[in-house]
Structures are given as C-alpha cells and as structure tokens.
Scaffold this active site. Structure first.
Site: not given
Length: 214
Positions: A67, A79
């Site tokens: 990501s 995350y």
C-alpha cells in the site's frame, strides 16, 4: 505441495490477505498489534515459505499486496507498520530470487477503501468504548470524534474501481518484464509518496500534521 503440482507446474503466488483498522498508538491493545502482524506480515511470509520450492523449480512469480500507506500514516499506523515491513521482506526476497529466475512484485494501491471494504467506518462511540481508562484520562470524546470524522472522510473518498489494482496484479503475473513495484494511486497520493521519499522527515511531518489538523 510438490506432488500436487508436479505435472502442471506452478507459476504464480499472490499474497493478498490483509486487515485494517484505525486508531492512535495507545488506543489499540497489544493483542491487536499481534493479530495485524500475524495476518498482514507473517501470513504472507508463511505462504511464501510454503511455496518457495515450487516457485524456484518453475521460475514463477510472487506478488505481494502492499500500500502507499507503507510510506506514511494518517491515523492507521498499525496498518502502515505491517505494509512497511512487507515491503522490506519483498526487497530482500526479490534480490535473493534473481538467481533462480523467480520475480517478486509489489502492488501499492492508494485509497480503495470503498471497493475492498477492508476498513469499515468507525464511530466515535465504538472507539471510545474500547479505550483503556488510561487513554480516556488523556483524550476526550470530542478529540476521538474529530479523529473518527477525519478518518471516515478519507474512507469515503476511496476509489470504487478496484479493477485498476487487479489489472496491476495480472500484469505482474503475466508480463514478460514485470515491474518491481506497481503504484496504483491518484496523483495527489503519488505526490504525497514523492514528498515522503525525497524530502526531509521534518517536511513530511509538517505536511501530515497539516492534513490531520484539517
């Protein structure tokens, strides 16, 4: 594993599993950190190690879902942490696999929250009810509400065209010359990564602090 694929070969492995949540560092219990590391990082490593003999034998491809959040964080540091770790694992693996003809590719999507549903919106009440008494003594409900509104607004801006990410995964698996990294993101997201990669940390901190204050 070898017995299952010996006659047909084994071409590609896609490590796509991932979970996400929102919260400042002290808001999340240690069990949550352990769960995220287990799914987002160790899950990909376990799968990779299991299939490595086949991938080397058939000169296959390994694709990892990272990501742009690997470069910076806006309220979901847990995350971001796992994605930064998987990037470094891939960097090591990519170099090591060259001698076997195995190619390693990383997909770096921007905000696709609305198409993947990886992160549902969170209410301030949900967040507040999970905080420890120590955290409740430091923060107040108004602050938690502001952070929840901010994060949920980011989620609402997510792209609904998940096919862009799938196309990158297909290219990584089938192209004669796949890229090491596929950044599939909006221009402003790419610009944020550019600033993070090339400018001093103090500059990036200022940009993110400004964004968080809006």
């Amino acid at each position: 594993l070898l017995s299952h694929f010996s006659s047909v070969g084994f071409w590609g492995l896609v490590n796509n599993a991932g979970i996400s949540t929102f919260g400042e560092t002290g808001w999340l219990p240690m069990e949550t950190y352990e769960k995220f590391a287990d799914v987002n990082l160790l899950g990909s490593i376990r799968t990779t190690l299991a299939f490595l003999p086949l991938l080397r034998k058939y000169k296959g491809r390994i694709v990892f879902m990272s990501s742009i959040i690997a470069y910076f964080t806006l309220g979901n540091g847990i995350y971001s942490m796992t994605k930064a770790a998987i990037e470094k694992f891939c960097d090591a693996l990519r170099l090591e696999m060259k001698k076997f003809g195995v190619q390693v590719c990383i997909i770096q999507p921007g905000n696709y929250a609305r198409s993947t549903k990886i992160q549902p919106p969170l209410s301030a009440e949900e967040i507040w009810s999970e905080l420890s008494e120590e955290e409740k003594a430091v923060y107040n409900k108004e602050y938690v509400q502001e952070r929840a509104n901010f994060f949920n607004s980011i989620l609402s801006e997510g792209s609904t065209n998940g096919n862009e990410v799938i196309d990158a995964m297909v290219d990584a698996l089938t192209s004669p010359a796949p890229k090491a990294r596929y950044m599939v993101a909006k221009l402003k997201e790419k610009a944020l990564v550019f600033v993070c990669a090339l400018f001093p940390t103090a500059v990036m901190d200022s940009v993110l602090s400004y964004a968080l204050s809006k």
